[in-house]
Every structure is written in structure tokens, then in C-alpha cells.
Design an enzyme around this catalytic site. Sequence first.
Site, short mmCIF file in Angstrom:
data_model
loop_
_atom_site.label_atom_id
_atom_site.label_comp_id
_atom_site.label_asym_id
_atom_site.label_seq_id
_atom_site.Cartn_x
_atom_site.Cartn_y
_atom_site.Cartn_z
N GLY A 74 -2.14 -12.65 3.49
CA GLY A 74 -3.01 -12.33 2.36
C GLY A 74 -2.33 -11.51 1.27
N GLN A 75 -1.00 -11.58 1.21
CA GLN A 75 -0.29 -10.81 0.18
C GLN A 75 -0.54 -11.41 -1.19
OE1 GLN A 75 3.94 -10.44 0.94
NE2 GLN A 75 4.25 -9.04 -0.80
N ASN A 115 0.48 -6.20 3.88
CA ASN A 115 0.21 -7.64 3.86
C ASN A 115 1.52 -8.36 3.58
OD1 ASN A 115 -2.59 -7.27 4.25
ND2 ASN A 115 -2.88 -6.88 2.07
N ASP A 126 -4.26 2.56 -6.03
CA ASP A 126 -4.61 1.15 -6.19
C ASP A 126 -5.64 1.03 -7.33
OD1 ASP A 126 -4.42 -1.49 -4.07
OD2 ASP A 126 -5.95 -1.53 -5.65
N HIS A 146 4.87 -3.41 -0.39
CA HIS A 146 4.09 -2.19 -0.57
C HIS A 146 3.33 -1.87 0.69
CE1 HIS A 146 1.76 -5.65 -2.06
NE2 HIS A 146 0.68 -5.04 -1.58
N HIS A 165 -0.09 -0.16 1.79
CA HIS A 165 -1.37 0.42 1.39
C HIS A 165 -1.62 1.64 2.28
CE1 HIS A 165 -3.07 -3.18 -0.80
NE2 HIS A 165 -2.19 -3.80 -0.04
P1 AMP Z 1 -1.69 -7.19 -1.49
O1 AMP Z 1 -2.78 -8.16 -1.11
O2 AMP Z 1 -1.26 -6.35 -0.34
O3 AMP Z 1 -0.53 -7.87 -2.19
O4 AMP Z 1 -2.38 -6.18 -2.46
C1 AMP Z 1 -2.07 -6.02 -3.80
C2 AMP Z 1 -2.80 -4.80 -4.26
O5 AMP Z 1 -2.26 -4.41 -5.51
C3 AMP Z 1 -4.31 -4.94 -4.44
O6 AMP Z 1 -4.98 -4.00 -3.63
C4 AMP Z 1 -4.51 -4.66 -5.93
O7 AMP Z 1 -5.72 -3.97 -6.18
C5 AMP Z 1 -3.29 -3.82 -6.27
N1 AMP Z 1 -2.87 -3.85 -7.66
C6 AMP Z 1 -2.67 -4.95 -8.41
N2 AMP Z 1 -2.27 -4.59 -9.66
C7 AMP Z 1 -2.22 -3.24 -9.67
C8 AMP Z 1 -1.89 -2.27 -10.66
N3 AMP Z 1 -1.53 -2.62 -11.90
N4 AMP Z 1 -1.97 -0.96 -10.33
C9 AMP Z 1 -2.35 -0.59 -9.09
N5 AMP Z 1 -2.66 -1.46 -8.12
C10 AMP Z 1 -2.61 -2.76 -8.40
#
Ligand code: AMP
Length: 114
Positions: free
Chosen positions: A92-93, A86, A30, A99, A101
Site C-alpha cells: 500500500g505504499q 508500507n 503527515d 519513510h 510512519h
Molecule cells: P505511504 O502509503 O506509506 O506511502 O504513505 C504516504 C504518506 O505520505 C501518506 O500518509 C500521506 O498523507 C503523506 N504525505 C503525502 N504528501 C505529503 C506531504 N507533502 N507532507 C506530509 N505528508 C505527506
Amino acid sequence: MDNCIFCKIVRGDIPCRKVYDDGDLLAFHDINPVAKVHFMLIPKLHLGSLMDANESHTALLGKMLLLAPKLAKEQGLNNGFRTIINTGKGGGQEVYHLHIHIIGGNIPPMVRQD
Ligand code: AMP
Ligand code: ZN
């Protein structure tokens, strides 16, 4: 999916710090980690969220869940880890490409201890 940031990472248009790569799945750190270890496991197939998954994705989702502990261990999380998916606005997505985490190293319990 032209404008999806994770599809861009899959295509190699945006760089990532890769953890794992095969024909179906990609894992990468991340960009904004919330713990010592924090990486994403994604399908290469664009799926907006868990709400867009159906029976045809059963094997793919199973493969992700079975891979998670292997990758976590490779990243040093020998005592366990947290998985978070999420889903949608209410979840909160922020990035609408499914994906998982995978987080660990120095995380607090989710349930308050007092
Ligand atoms: P979510 O709220 O589950 O959609 O989380 C999206 C996640 O993607 C967040 O933790 C961001 O820090 C991560 N993220 C966004 N852009 C990138 C990127 N280019 N490379 C790695 N992680 C990313
Ligand atoms: Zn995508």
C-alpha cells in the site's frame, strides 16, 4: 530525484511541518494524519522503499529506528507508539521514498480483541 515529493521536501521546495532535521534524516508531520500524532521519519537520501535498501544502508536504517522513540517521546507519546513502513504496491505504499510512519495518541489495537 526530481519528481519525488519527499525529495522536494528535503530540498525545501515543498514546505513541511518539521519535527526533526539533521544531515541524514528529516521528520515532519503527515499532511493527512490518521491519529492525534502522526509524523514521518525519512532518510534524506532517496531510497524508493525498503526493497531498495542493502547492506550499505545498515547504519542509516539503524539510526532511523533508534531515533524513532526519541522523537515519539518529544511529540508526547510517552506510553508508546506505532511504526509503519508500507513497502511496494502490495504494502500500500503511495510515496516511493522510504519513510517510517510514527503514529500514536488515540490508536486502536491492530489485533482484534474479540
Ligand atoms: P505511504 O502509503 O506509506 O506511502 O504513505 C504516504 C504518506 O505520505 C501518506 O500518509 C500521506 O498523507 C503523506 N504525505 C503525502 N504528501 C505529503 C506531504 N507533502 N507532507 C506530509 N505528508 C505527506
Ligand atoms: Zn525521494
